[in-house]
Every structure is written in C-alpha cells, then in structure tokens.
Design an enzyme around this catalytic site. Structure first.
Site, mmCIF file in Angstrom:
data_model
loop_
_atom_site.group_PDB
_atom_site.id
_atom_site.type_symbol
_atom_site.label_atom_id
_atom_site.label_comp_id
_atom_site.label_asym_id
_atom_site.label_seq_id
_atom_site.Cartn_x
_atom_site.Cartn_y
_atom_site.Cartn_z
ATOM 1 N N ASP A 99 0.686 -1.638 -0.041
ATOM 2 C CA ASP A 99 -0.199 -0.242 -0.286
ATOM 3 C C ASP A 99 0.337 1.684 -0.104
ATOM 4 O O ASP A 99 0.216 1.760 1.184
ATOM 5 C CB ASP A 99 -1.244 0.211 0.937
ATOM 6 C CG ASP A 99 -2.383 0.741 0.861
ATOM 7 O OD1 ASP A 99 -2.891 1.434 2.110
ATOM 8 O OD2 ASP A 99 -2.173 1.540 -0.530
ATOM 9 N N LYS A 128 2.159 4.586 -1.058
ATOM 10 C CA LYS A 128 1.643 5.846 -1.527
ATOM 11 C C LYS A 128 1.568 7.069 -0.698
ATOM 12 O O LYS A 128 1.851 6.720 0.566
ATOM 13 C CB LYS A 128 -0.091 5.852 -1.527
ATOM 14 C CG LYS A 128 -1.244 5.339 -1.005
ATOM 15 C CD LYS A 128 -2.800 5.172 -1.159
ATOM 16 C CE LYS A 128 -3.084 4.910 0.217
ATOM 17 N NZ LYS A 128 -4.947 4.589 0.279
ATOM 18 N N ASN A 179 0.913 6.851 2.977
ATOM 19 C CA ASN A 179 0.925 6.265 3.564
ATOM 20 C C ASN A 179 2.558 6.762 4.294
ATOM 21 O O ASN A 179 2.988 5.982 4.893
ATOM 22 C CB ASN A 179 1.097 5.007 3.520
ATOM 23 C CG ASN A 179 -0.158 4.376 3.087
ATOM 24 O OD1 ASN A 179 -0.943 5.437 4.318
ATOM 25 N ND2 ASN A 179 -0.936 3.844 2.500
ATOM 26 N N ASP A 187 1.280 2.833 8.342
ATOM 27 C CA ASP A 187 0.483 2.135 8.520
ATOM 28 C C ASP A 187 0.985 0.872 7.247
ATOM 29 O O ASP A 187 0.581 0.471 6.148
ATOM 30 C CB ASP A 187 -0.697 2.986 7.461
ATOM 31 C CG ASP A 187 -1.702 2.786 7.368
ATOM 32 O OD1 ASP A 187 -3.002 3.423 7.314
ATOM 33 O OD2 ASP A 187 -2.524 1.550 7.030
ATOM 34 N N THR A 197 -7.740 4.440 -3.198
ATOM 35 C CA THR A 197 -7.636 5.066 -4.481
ATOM 36 C C THR A 197 -6.942 3.728 -5.140
ATOM 37 O O THR A 197 -6.361 2.890 -4.542
ATOM 38 C CB THR A 197 -5.979 5.973 -4.278
ATOM 39 O OG1 THR A 197 -5.871 6.242 -5.559
ATOM 40 C CG2 THR A 197 -5.583 6.082 -3.871
#
Ligand SMILES: Cc1cc(Cn2cc(-c3c(Cl)cnc4nc(-c5cn(C)nc5C)[nH]c34)cn2)no1
Length: 288
Positions: A139, A141, A144, A157, A175
């Site tokens: 994840d 992005k 995070n 995260d 997203t």
C-alpha cells in the site's frame, strides 16, 4: 541507542495526551508524552466497536502490530508497543515531526527532481529492508508516508502489508491509482503476494512526486483499464533519467520490473544522492 518506552506492559495512565495529529477510517492519532521518560510519541487510538469482529480490519490491525513491531529502519515508522482497554486499542508509534508527506506534496504541487530522487532512494532502502524480511507493504502511496524532523521520510500504516506468501483475501478500498496490474486483473492471486507489487507502486510514487498527479489518474473504470495496459505518458519536461526509471518500474510483467538493487544504483538516483556526504538542498549548491 537507549530503548525508549522499554517496559513491556503499557497503559493509558502512563501517557499525557496532546493535540490530535490526524484521523483515519478507524480512529485518531494524538501527540503523547510518556510521563516517566518524557518520551514524545504518537498514540493511535482505534475503537474496537468499529473493528467488527472477524472482519479484515481486525486482522489488519493485528497484522500491523505483528509486522511493524519487529521492524527497525530509519525510513520506517517505529511501533514501540500497544495496549488496549475495554473499548479501544492503542498503538504507540514514533512521532514524525514534519507530518504527512502528501500534505507537503499538495502544498508544493510537485517535488524538484533532487528532492524526489532522495525520497525514492529512502523508499528503496526501506523496501529492500522489508523485502529481505519477506514483508510486502502493498500500500505504498503518499498518504502512507510521514516525514521526520530532519526531512527524512518514513513508511507508515502496515495495515495492508503481508508476510509473503500468504493466503489472505483482501478487500481493497481507497484509491486504485497505486494498484499494480496483477492486483487489478482477476485470475491467479499468487502475484498479490509477490514483493514485486511494491516495485510497481514505487514507480507510481516516483511519477506522482515529479508530476504532481498519479500516472493513471482517471475515472475508476478508466484507471483500471489504463493500469492493465500500463497506459501512461511521462511529460516531456521530466528528465530522461527519471523517465527511464519510471518506465523500468511501471512494467506489466512483475518479473521484468527493475529490482530494488538496480533502483538504488540507477543514474537518476546516483545523480541526486551523493553517497556518504549529507545530501543537501541542491538549489543552494553551485551547478556541477
Ligand atoms: C487513525 C489514523 C490516522 C492516521 C494518519 N495519521 C498519522 C499521523 C502521525 C503519526 Cl502516526 C506519527 N507522527 C505524526 N506526526 C504528525 C504531524 C506532525 N506535524 C507537524 N503535523 C502532523 C499532522 N502526524 C503524525 C497523524 N495522522 N493513520 O491512522
């Protein structure tokens, strides 16, 4: 290094709670100080009532604790410990002095190449550490990523991270921009647990740092179609070295993506990240 927050058993009375730092889907984060040591940290409070039993979310929190507690890297946010009371779960996290990276990105619109390259070099170092421990973040992005007081970035995260391989059924939310094609296409989910998914997301992150928007940003349907075809163009004002790295990461076939070791030694990274000497703001140095 002294072991901050050493005791194994924590409880809420040990902390003085400060201002709210942010909120997420399942709780809030507060600035906090551990009373006996005056150690400053971030306390993430999650409400058990909102983590329905047996749903993916409860397992996500358990996984976040299990994985992040055992990680120690300058570009990964530390999880010092956790505790709970009847209604809430508390995660004792490292306080990142300069907050959420995406807010800096939105404020600056996009990062200059020297800054983007330094951030990507730090992300690559953190991902190499994670992959060596067979942890896939899944994840990556801007939302995070946090920023420490010295401007260094810290992946946070770990709710979506997994120990590879893992037979975890994931319901994705948020997203789609960062999802690799193998997670968009139905069919074999084996690739979901291949660390090469983080390489694709690193490519999306590099693009967004330099351009100010994600490469496949579109309506949800179109985003999925464009990801599945790796259909994106890099603006002509992006340097050819940066464009080369993005093109080598955003490759449909996971096995053909440039490995992290080669990212670390890519000409774009080498050009902006002088080894050893503290990389400083290039804007102040005479042009080389
Ligand atoms: C629930 C929930 C909320 C969030 C998002 N989030 C993370 C933080 C956060 C953490 Cl975990 C650690 N250090 C932080 N430092 C800041 C901060 C510093 N400044 C100057 N401004 C801010 C904001 N935020 C931190 C807050 N919210 N994840 O799960």
């Amino acid at each position: 290094v002294d072991q901050p927050l050493a005791p194994k058993q924590f409880h809420l009375g040990m902390f003085e709670i400060g201002r709210p730092l942010g909120k997420g889907k399942f709780g809030r984060v507060y600035l906090a100080r551990e009373r006996s040591s005056n150690f400053i940290c971030a306390l993430k409070v999650l409400y058990k009532s909102e983590l329905q039993h047996g749903t993916g979310v409860e397992k996500q929190v358990r996984r976040e604790i299990e994985i992040q507690s055992n990680l120690r890297h300058p570009n990964i946010l530390k999880l010092y410990g956790h505790f709970h009371d009847s209604k809430r779960i508390f995660l004792i996290l490292e306080f990142a002095g300069k907050g959420e990276l995406y807010k800096h990105l939105r404020k600056e619109n996009r990062f200059p190449e020297w800054k983007a390259a330094q951030y990507i070099a730090q992300m690559t170092s953190a991902l190499r550490y994670l992959h060596r421990k067979h942890v896939i973040h899944r994840d990556i992005k801007p939302e995070n990523i946090l920023m420490g007081i010295h401007g260094e970035i810290k992946i946070s995260d770990f709710g979506w991270s997994v120990h590879a391989p893992n037979n975890r059924r994931a319901t994705l939310c948020g997203t789609l921009d960062y999802l690799p094609p193998e997670m968009i296409k139905s069919g074999s989910k084996d690739n979901w647990y291949n660390e090469k998914v983080d390489l694709w997301s690193l490519g999306v992150l590099t693009y967004e740092f330099l351009v100010g928007e994600a490469p496949f940003e579109d309506t949800p349907i179109m985003t999925q179609k464009r990801i599945a075809r790796a259909d994106m163009t890099v603006p002509e004002w992006v340097s050819k070295e940066a464009k080369d790295l993005i093109k080598r990461l955003l490759v449909l076939d996971p096995d053909k993506r440039i490995p992290l070791e080669e990212v670390q030694n890519h000409p774009w990274i080498i050009k902006h990240c002088v080894k050893g000497e503290r990389a400083t703001n290039r804007e102040k140095l005479p042009s080389r």
